[in-house]
Design a protein around this motif. Structure first.
Motif, PDB file in Angstrom:
ATOM      1  N   ILE A   1      -2.370  81.414 -13.694  1.00  0.00           N
ATOM      2  CA  ILE A   1      -2.240  81.285 -14.927  1.00  0.00           C
ATOM      3  C   ILE A   1      -1.015  81.108 -15.938  1.00  0.00           C
ATOM      4  O   ILE A   1      -0.750  80.733 -16.681  1.00  0.00           O
ATOM      5  CB  ILE A   1      -3.019  82.512 -15.687  1.00  0.00           C
ATOM      6  N   THR A   2      -0.003  82.045 -15.362  1.00  0.00           N
ATOM      7  CA  THR A   2       1.158  82.180 -15.555  1.00  0.00           C
ATOM      8  C   THR A   2       2.307  81.126 -15.422  1.00  0.00           C
ATOM      9  O   THR A   2       3.238  80.986 -15.767  1.00  0.00           O
ATOM     10  CB  THR A   2       1.806  83.428 -15.294  1.00  0.00           C
ATOM     11  N   GLY A   3       1.857  80.406 -14.204  1.00  0.00           N
ATOM     12  CA  GLY A   3       2.973  79.389 -13.540  1.00  0.00           C
ATOM     13  C   GLY A   3       3.895  80.288 -12.693  1.00  0.00           C
ATOM     14  O   GLY A   3       5.024  79.486 -12.193  1.00  0.00           O
ATOM     15  N   CYS A   4       3.752  81.227 -12.405  1.00  0.00           N
ATOM     16  CA  CYS A   4       4.802  82.048 -11.594  1.00  0.00           C
ATOM     17  C   CYS A   4       4.307  81.690 -10.164  1.00  0.00           C
ATOM     18  O   CYS A   4       3.101  81.431  -9.694  1.00  0.00           O
ATOM     19  CB  CYS A   4       4.674  83.742 -11.915  1.00  0.00           C
ATOM     20  N   THR A   5       5.162  82.079  -9.219  1.00  0.00           N
ATOM     21  CA  THR A   5       4.928  81.937  -7.748  1.00  0.00           C
ATOM     22  C   THR A   5       4.482  83.282  -7.249  1.00  0.00           C
ATOM     23  O   THR A   5       4.762  84.292  -8.108  1.00  0.00           O
ATOM     24  CB  THR A   5       5.880  81.502  -6.919  1.00  0.00           C
ATOM     25  N   LEU A   6       3.695  83.392  -6.270  1.00  0.00           N
ATOM     26  CA  LEU A   6       3.045  84.604  -5.688  1.00  0.00           C
ATOM     27  C   LEU A   6       4.367  85.426  -5.174  1.00  0.00           C
ATOM     28  O   LEU A   6       4.471  86.527  -5.236  1.00  0.00           O
ATOM     29  CB  LEU A   6       2.267  84.277  -4.436  1.00  0.00           C
ATOM     30  N   ARG A   7       5.601  84.857  -4.728  1.00  0.00           N
ATOM     31  CA  ARG A   7       6.833  85.483  -4.213  1.00  0.00           C
ATOM     32  C   ARG A   7       7.374  86.126  -5.555  1.00  0.00           C
ATOM     33  O   ARG A   7       7.864  87.294  -5.514  1.00  0.00           O
ATOM     34  CB  ARG A   7       7.729  84.675  -3.599  1.00  0.00           C
ATOM     35  N   GLN A   8       7.588  85.446  -6.567  1.00  0.00           N
ATOM     36  CA  GLN A   8       7.966  86.023  -8.025  1.00  0.00           C
ATOM     37  C   GLN A   8       7.363  87.344  -8.378  1.00  0.00           C
ATOM     38  O   GLN A   8       7.940  88.336  -8.575  1.00  0.00           O
ATOM     39  CB  GLN A   8       7.900  85.080  -9.250  1.00  0.00           C
ATOM     40  N   LEU A   9       5.963  86.992  -8.288  1.00  0.00           N
ATOM     41  CA  LEU A   9       5.215  88.508  -8.639  1.00  0.00           C
ATOM     42  C   LEU A   9       5.532  89.784  -7.726  1.00  0.00           C
ATOM     43  O   LEU A   9       5.810  90.717  -8.273  1.00  0.00           O
ATOM     44  CB  LEU A   9       3.566  88.018  -8.581  1.00  0.00           C
ATOM     45  N   GLN A  10       5.571  89.227  -6.468  1.00  0.00           N
ATOM     46  CA  GLN A  10       5.853  90.339  -5.460  1.00  0.00           C
ATOM     47  C   GLN A  10       7.321  90.866  -5.701  1.00  0.00           C
ATOM     48  O   GLN A  10       7.463  91.972  -5.754  1.00  0.00           O
ATOM     49  CB  GLN A  10       5.657  89.969  -3.848  1.00  0.00           C
TER      50      GLN A  10
ATOM     51  N   THR B   1     -10.901  92.949 -18.369  1.00  0.00           N
ATOM     52  CA  THR B   1     -10.608  91.956 -17.334  1.00  0.00           C
ATOM     53  C   THR B   1      -9.640  91.990 -16.423  1.00  0.00           C
ATOM     54  O   THR B   1      -8.461  92.459 -17.115  1.00  0.00           O
ATOM     55  CB  THR B   1     -10.882  90.352 -17.914  1.00  0.00           C
ATOM     56  N   PHE B   2      -9.497  92.126 -15.138  1.00  0.00           N
ATOM     57  CA  PHE B   2      -8.592  91.836 -14.340  1.00  0.00           C
ATOM     58  C   PHE B   2      -8.559  90.740 -13.450  1.00  0.00           C
ATOM     59  O   PHE B   2      -9.445  90.265 -13.252  1.00  0.00           O
ATOM     60  CB  PHE B   2      -8.578  93.499 -13.450  1.00  0.00           C
ATOM     61  N   PHE B   3      -7.004  90.520 -13.040  1.00  0.00           N
ATOM     62  CA  PHE B   3      -6.854  89.256 -12.240  1.00  0.00           C
ATOM     63  C   PHE B   3      -6.075  89.516 -10.977  1.00  0.00           C
ATOM     64  O   PHE B   3      -5.237  90.424 -10.701  1.00  0.00           O
ATOM     65  CB  PHE B   3      -6.108  88.450 -13.313  1.00  0.00           C
ATOM     66  N   THR B   4      -6.638  88.825  -9.972  1.00  0.00           N
ATOM     67  CA  THR B   4      -5.762  88.899  -8.816  1.00  0.00           C
ATOM     68  C   THR B   4      -4.475  88.232  -8.876  1.00  0.00           C
ATOM     69  O   THR B   4      -4.148  87.583  -9.824  1.00  0.00           O
ATOM     70  CB  THR B   4      -6.587  88.324  -7.372  1.00  0.00           C
ATOM     71  N   SER B   5      -3.638  88.609  -7.881  1.00  0.00           N
ATOM     72  CA  SER B   5      -2.270  88.102  -7.941  1.00  0.00           C
ATOM     73  C   SER B   5      -2.391  86.603  -7.775  1.00  0.00           C
ATOM     74  O   SER B   5      -1.658  85.975  -8.537  1.00  0.00           O
ATOM     75  CB  SER B   5      -1.320  88.454  -6.700  1.00  0.00           C
ATOM     76  N   LYS B   6      -3.212  85.988  -6.992  1.00  0.00           N
ATOM     77  CA  LYS B   6      -3.371  84.275  -6.928  1.00  0.00           C
ATOM     78  C   LYS B   6      -3.655  84.085  -8.378  1.00  0.00           C
ATOM     79  O   LYS B   6      -3.027  83.172  -8.908  1.00  0.00           O
ATOM     80  CB  LYS B   6      -4.465  84.030  -5.974  1.00  0.00           C
ATOM     81  N   GLN B   7      -4.465  84.640  -9.150  1.00  0.00           N
ATOM     82  CA  GLN B   7      -5.028  84.079 -10.438  1.00  0.00           C
ATOM     83  C   GLN B   7      -3.847  84.318 -11.553  1.00  0.00           C
ATOM     84  O   GLN B   7      -3.697  83.592 -12.165  1.00  0.00           O
ATOM     85  CB  GLN B   7      -6.418  84.871 -10.877  1.00  0.00           C
ATOM     86  N   ALA B   8      -3.193  85.462 -11.316  1.00  0.00           N
ATOM     87  CA  ALA B   8      -2.140  85.766 -12.347  1.00  0.00           C
ATOM     88  C   ALA B   8      -1.121  84.597 -11.997  1.00  0.00           C
ATOM     89  O   ALA B   8      -0.488  84.021 -13.078  1.00  0.00           O
ATOM     90  CB  ALA B   8      -1.469  86.980 -12.041  1.00  0.00           C
TER      91      ALA B   8
END
Length: 125
Positions: A14-23, A4-11
């Motif tokens: 799920i993890t409590g991170c912000t999209l900016r942190q992921l980027q 299973t794979f997850f989009t950035s928004k889903q990630a």
């Protein structure tokens, strides 16, 4: 079994991170998504292993570790990826601060080691 794979928004959800942190972490090479498309308008997808690495990074930062120290957690997880990511495995791991090496290590879970730490050993940089 299909992974299973997850989009950035889903990630992020799920993890409590912000999209900016992921980027930012992607740009720094700390947690790079399993499927990373190039170009504009393309999506990236994270695996379950990526989500565990993101959650570990988020946790380490939330307890006050420096970015450099926290960034070692995903590295340690990826080094043992086939073992720690296998949900059928009975093995358990924990992140352990190695004061001699002054780094986080991924080690086999040891209840005595986890509970019986002297308070001085719990102090992280």
């Amino acid at each position: 079994m299909q992974e299973t794979f997850f989009t950035s928004k889903q990630a992020a959800e799920i993890t409590g991170c912000t999209l900016r942190q992921l980027q930012y972490w992607r740009e720094k090479g700390v947690v790079v998504p399993t499927i990373s498309a190039t170009g504009t308008g393309r999506s990236v997808y994270d695996s379950r292993s990526d989500l565990m690495a993101l959650a570990a990074m988020e946790y380490c930062l939330s307890v006050g570790l420096s970015f450099e120290t926290a960034a070692t957690a995903p590295k340690r997880l990826y080094e043992k990826e086939p073992e720690f990511a296998n949900s059928a495995s009975q093995r358990r791991f924990m992140l352990w601060w190695d004061s001699k090496e002054r780094s986080l290590q991924l080690v086999e879970f040891d209840l005595e080691r986890a509970i019986c730490l002297p308070s001085a050993s719990r102090t992280l940089p």
